[in-house]
Design a protein around this motif. Structure first.
Motif, PDB file in Angstrom:
ATOM      1  N   PRO A  55     -17.651 -12.904  19.797  1.00 63.46           N
ATOM      2  CA  PRO A  55     -16.536 -12.459  18.956  1.00 63.46           C
ATOM      3  C   PRO A  55     -15.778 -13.645  18.362  1.00 63.46           C
ATOM      4  O   PRO A  55     -15.503 -14.622  19.056  1.00 63.46           O
ATOM      5  CB  PRO A  55     -15.649 -11.681  19.930  1.00 63.46           C
ATOM      6  CG  PRO A  55     -15.982 -12.208  21.276  1.00 63.46           C
ATOM      7  CD  PRO A  55     -17.380 -12.741  21.219  1.00 63.46           C
ATOM      8  N   ASN A  57     -12.474 -13.821  15.791  1.00 66.32           N
ATOM      9  CA  ASN A  57     -11.486 -13.015  15.074  1.00 66.32           C
ATOM     10  C   ASN A  57     -11.953 -11.562  15.090  1.00 66.32           C
ATOM     11  O   ASN A  57     -12.225 -11.040  16.155  1.00 66.32           O
ATOM     12  CB  ASN A  57     -11.237 -13.548  13.672  1.00 66.32           C
ATOM     13  CG  ASN A  57     -10.628 -14.936  13.675  1.00 66.32           C
ATOM     14  OD1 ASN A  57     -10.111 -15.400  14.690  1.00 66.32           O
ATOM     15  ND2 ASN A  57     -10.692 -15.608  12.550  1.00 66.32           N
ATOM     16  N   GLU A  58     -12.074 -10.922  13.943  1.00 68.83           N
ATOM     17  CA  GLU A  58     -12.519  -9.521  13.916  1.00 68.83           C
ATOM     18  C   GLU A  58     -14.003  -9.390  13.588  1.00 68.83           C
ATOM     19  O   GLU A  58     -14.474  -8.303  13.268  1.00 68.83           O
ATOM     20  CB  GLU A  58     -11.683  -8.727  12.914  1.00 68.83           C
ATOM     21  CG  GLU A  58     -10.248  -8.565  13.347  1.00 68.83           C
ATOM     22  CD  GLU A  58      -9.451  -7.701  12.397  1.00 68.83           C
ATOM     23  OE1 GLU A  58      -9.778  -7.623  11.207  1.00 68.83           O
ATOM     24  OE2 GLU A  58      -8.475  -7.090  12.869  1.00 68.83           O
ATOM     25  N   ASP A  59     -14.741 -10.485  13.671  1.00 67.43           N
ATOM     26  CA  ASP A  59     -16.174 -10.471  13.391  1.00 67.43           C
ATOM     27  C   ASP A  59     -16.944 -10.806  14.658  1.00 67.43           C
ATOM     28  O   ASP A  59     -16.376 -11.265  15.647  1.00 67.43           O
ATOM     29  CB  ASP A  59     -16.516 -11.500  12.300  1.00 67.43           C
ATOM     30  CG  ASP A  59     -15.885 -11.153  10.962  1.00 67.43           C
ATOM     31  OD1 ASP A  59     -15.877  -9.960  10.611  1.00 67.43           O
ATOM     32  OD2 ASP A  59     -15.404 -12.065  10.282  1.00 67.43           O
ATOM     33  N   SER A  87     -19.954  -3.725  19.634  1.00 68.11           N
ATOM     34  CA  SER A  87     -19.093  -4.492  18.724  1.00 68.11           C
ATOM     35  C   SER A  87     -17.993  -3.613  18.136  1.00 68.11           C
ATOM     36  O   SER A  87     -16.862  -4.056  17.981  1.00 68.11           O
ATOM     37  CB  SER A  87     -19.915  -5.152  17.614  1.00 68.11           C
ATOM     38  OG  SER A  87     -20.468  -4.184  16.744  1.00 68.11           O
ATOM     39  N   GLY A  91     -13.713  -3.738  18.571  1.00 68.24           N
ATOM     40  CA  GLY A  91     -12.867  -3.878  17.393  1.00 68.24           C
ATOM     41  C   GLY A  91     -13.385  -4.806  16.311  1.00 68.24           C
ATOM     42  O   GLY A  91     -12.620  -5.244  15.447  1.00 68.24           O
ATOM     43  N   MET A  92     -14.666  -5.111  16.331  1.00 68.98           N
ATOM     44  CA  MET A  92     -15.222  -6.011  15.317  1.00 68.98           C
ATOM     45  C   MET A  92     -15.509  -5.243  14.026  1.00 68.98           C
ATOM     46  O   MET A  92     -15.860  -4.077  14.054  1.00 68.98           O
ATOM     47  CB  MET A  92     -16.498  -6.659  15.845  1.00 68.98           C
ATOM     48  CG  MET A  92     -16.232  -7.568  17.009  1.00 68.98           C
ATOM     49  SD  MET A  92     -17.737  -8.198  17.721  1.00 68.98           S
ATOM     50  CE  MET A  92     -17.162  -8.557  19.376  1.00 68.98           C
ATOM     51  N   LYS A  93     -15.337  -5.944  12.910  1.00 74.30           N
ATOM     52  CA  LYS A  93     -15.544  -5.322  11.601  1.00 74.30           C
ATOM     53  C   LYS A  93     -16.940  -5.617  11.037  1.00 74.30           C
ATOM     54  O   LYS A  93     -17.572  -4.745  10.462  1.00 74.30           O
ATOM     55  CB  LYS A  93     -14.490  -5.806  10.619  1.00 74.30           C
ATOM     56  CG  LYS A  93     -13.070  -5.508  11.080  1.00 74.30           C
ATOM     57  CD  LYS A  93     -12.278  -4.851  10.011  1.00 74.30           C
ATOM     58  CE  LYS A  93     -10.841  -4.664  10.406  1.00 74.30           C
ATOM     59  NZ  LYS A  93     -10.540  -3.573  11.217  1.00 74.30           N
TER      60      LYS A  93
END
Length: 147
Positions: A55, A57-59, A87, A91-93
């Motif tokens: 992980p 940040n959000e990626d 993922s 909370g990953m985008k």
């Protein structure tokens, strides 16, 4: 053959590290990322595949993919789907990956990944050790998909 998927736990670290090292995959950072790995085991609890998500940040960066030659494409598909589910739960985008295996491109496209240039990779990902070390080699392909 029966295979089971699970999210790795601390107790799986030695087994995971040995499996990755045997395949020639760098296991640096595994202790910190242990709960970011999906493991596939056979009926004897032997590892036959793994994939990690780093992980940032959000990626997330998909890394440390190791697959036994016993597995069929359907098993690998299930492994990728499980990584995508994990993922999303974390909370990953977007999920990114780097490959040098041109034969896998069609499979990854079928999974929803698309090829991007290194200039399109977000700076926060380029600053990771994994991305920096992978991108120094030639013939690397970066791919991305929504998580």
């Amino acid at each position: 053959m029966f295979y089971q998927l699970k999210v790795a736990e601390e107790k799986d670290l030695n087994k995971l590290t040995a499996f990755a090292n045997k395949a020639g995959v760098n296991s640096e950072g595994f202790p910190e990322l242990i709960d970011q790995f999906i493991l596939m085991e056979d009926g004897n609890h032997e590892l036959v595949a793994c994939i990690g998500i780093e992980p940032v940040n959000e990626d997330g960066i998909l890394r440390s993919l190791v697959v036994s030659d016993k597995l069929k494409q359907a098993h690998i598909l299930t492994l990728f789907q499980s990584a995508q589910t994990l993922s999303r739960q974390k909370g990953m985008k977007y999920l990114y990956l780097i490959t040098n295996n041109k034969a896998s491109i069609d499979f990854l496209i079928m999974m929803g990944f698309e090829e991007i240039s290194t200039e399109e990779v977000p700076v926060h990902l380029l600053n990771t050790e994994h991305m920096r070390s992978c991108l120094v080699e030639n013939d690397k392909i970066v791919m991305v998909k929504e998580a």
